[in-house]
Write a protein that holds these residues in place. Sequence first.
Motif, PDB file in Angstrom:
ATOM      1  N   GLU A 211     -13.808 -39.467 -40.040  1.00 21.50           N
ATOM      2  CA  GLU A 211     -14.162 -39.543 -38.625  1.00 21.50           C
ATOM      3  C   GLU A 211     -13.010 -40.034 -37.756  1.00 21.50           C
ATOM      4  OE1 GLU A 211     -17.762 -41.668 -37.909  1.00 21.50           O
ATOM      5  OE2 GLU A 211     -18.883 -40.626 -39.487  1.00 21.50           O
ATOM      6  N   ARG A 212     -11.988 -40.571 -38.372  1.00 21.90           N
ATOM      7  CA  ARG A 212     -10.835 -41.028 -37.598  1.00 21.90           C
ATOM      8  C   ARG A 212      -9.984 -39.854 -37.131  1.00 21.90           C
ATOM      9  NH1 ARG A 212      -8.499 -44.830 -42.172  1.00 21.90           N
ATOM     10  NH2 ARG A 212      -9.032 -42.869 -43.248  1.00 21.90           N
ATOM     11  N   THR A 213     -10.196 -38.694 -37.716  1.00 20.47           N
ATOM     12  CA  THR A 213      -9.454 -37.501 -37.334  1.00 20.47           C
ATOM     13  C   THR A 213     -10.364 -36.600 -36.511  1.00 20.47           C
ATOM     14  OG1 THR A 213      -8.203 -37.612 -39.414  1.00 20.47           O
ATOM     15  CG2 THR A 213      -8.108 -35.547 -38.177  1.00 20.47           C
ATOM     16  N   PRO A 214     -10.171 -36.505 -35.197  1.00 16.55           N
ATOM     17  CA  PRO A 214     -11.058 -35.701 -34.351  1.00 16.55           C
ATOM     18  C   PRO A 214     -10.931 -34.221 -34.667  1.00 16.55           C
ATOM     19  CG  PRO A 214      -9.164 -36.468 -33.100  1.00 16.55           C
ATOM     20  CD  PRO A 214      -9.092 -37.148 -34.424  1.00 16.55           C
ATOM     21  N   LYS A 215     -12.054 -33.588 -34.893  1.00 17.35           N
ATOM     22  CA  LYS A 215     -12.054 -32.172 -35.267  1.00 17.35           C
ATOM     23  C   LYS A 215     -13.341 -31.509 -34.800  1.00 17.35           C
ATOM     24  CE  LYS A 215     -11.924 -33.718 -39.439  1.00 17.35           C
ATOM     25  NZ  LYS A 215     -12.465 -35.096 -39.207  1.00 17.35           N
ATOM     26  N   THR A 216     -13.352 -30.196 -34.825  1.00 20.14           N
ATOM     27  CA  THR A 216     -14.539 -29.451 -34.434  1.00 20.14           C
ATOM     28  C   THR A 216     -15.473 -29.275 -35.629  1.00 20.14           C
ATOM     29  OG1 THR A 216     -13.524 -27.321 -34.956  1.00 20.14           O
ATOM     30  CG2 THR A 216     -13.212 -28.183 -32.711  1.00 20.14           C
ATOM     31  N   MET A 217     -16.734 -28.965 -35.321  1.00 21.45           N
ATOM     32  CA  MET A 217     -17.693 -28.696 -36.385  1.00 21.45           C
ATOM     33  C   MET A 217     -17.288 -27.472 -37.195  1.00 21.45           C
ATOM     34  SD  MET A 217     -20.294 -29.434 -38.123  1.00 21.45           S
ATOM     35  CE  MET A 217     -20.934 -30.815 -37.178  1.00 21.45           C
ATOM     36  N   GLY A 218     -16.573 -26.540 -36.551  1.00 23.07           N
ATOM     37  CA  GLY A 218     -16.123 -25.350 -37.272  1.00 23.07           C
ATOM     38  C   GLY A 218     -15.228 -25.689 -38.444  1.00 23.07           C
ATOM     39  N   VAL A 219     -14.376 -26.687 -38.295  1.00 23.50           N
ATOM     40  CA  VAL A 219     -13.508 -27.115 -39.399  1.00 23.50           C
ATOM     41  C   VAL A 219     -14.350 -27.638 -40.549  1.00 23.50           C
ATOM     42  CG1 VAL A 219     -11.760 -28.786 -40.102  1.00 23.50           C
ATOM     43  CG2 VAL A 219     -11.550 -27.627 -37.897  1.00 23.50           C
ATOM     44  N   ILE A 220     -15.289 -28.508 -40.249  1.00 23.88           N
ATOM     45  CA  ILE A 220     -16.124 -29.101 -41.297  1.00 23.88           C
ATOM     46  C   ILE A 220     -16.936 -28.029 -42.011  1.00 23.88           C
ATOM     47  CG2 ILE A 220     -17.976 -30.748 -41.767  1.00 23.88           C
ATOM     48  CD1 ILE A 220     -17.062 -32.289 -39.264  1.00 23.88           C
TER      49      ILE A 220
END
Length: 240
Positions: A211-220
């Motif tokens: 969670e410390r690395t901001p990313k989109t749901m698409g990546v996950i």
Amino acid sequence: MEEINNIEIVPCTESNYLQPFRVSYNQNGTKKSWDFMRTHDSVSVLIFNTTSHCFVLVKQFRPAVYMCEWEKAKTKTSQPAEKSEEAEASESQEGQPASAEESSSQLPPASAGVTYELCAGLVDKPDLSLEEIARQEVLEECGYDVPASKLKRITSYRSGVGVTGAKQTMFYAEVSDDNCVSAGGGEPREGELIEVVKVPLHEAMTFAYDERTPKTMGVIFSFIWFHNNMSPKYKISTNV
């Protein structure tokens, strides 16, 4: 990428990308209304480099993310004292926040608006197929020249269902170093400033859930899809 200044917020009265509407309707005999934005559909691409066994993502500054962080920072630093007439006058019209230049001490670092994402783009070329649009985005943003026929469709889904309801179609592309024809970085003429980032396969799931690395749901979602469908092919564990 992270040198952001001279921020100013004004009402959006015209846009090539968003159109606000209010729809009224009856549902089970109850009259309702809902505000929404009409916008373009989009494509995204999970890129896997088979030479280096890594995923290829993009990293860029997102003003909407940054402004959310700015609002949070203002809330944390605000005092419960009554506003002076001057402070109230500094609020912009129609409920919009005042210029960030007037609250520079509250500005979060520009990195607060930087996110990791899949290579993606708007579906705004009616003469091209989704695969062709995705191919162009991979070439422009990440520098890999991949035939449209080599793109595997993963799925499509509705993104932003509460606000836009737009559809995004996700593809998977395998590339090698031989497909790399440029450094990528997007189209400067369109104001794009994109950094290409590589995530090793064995670190993918840790990256996805950090969670410390901001990313989109698409990546996950796409990393999970790869873990379930493709990782046995490469005989490399993607477990956390």
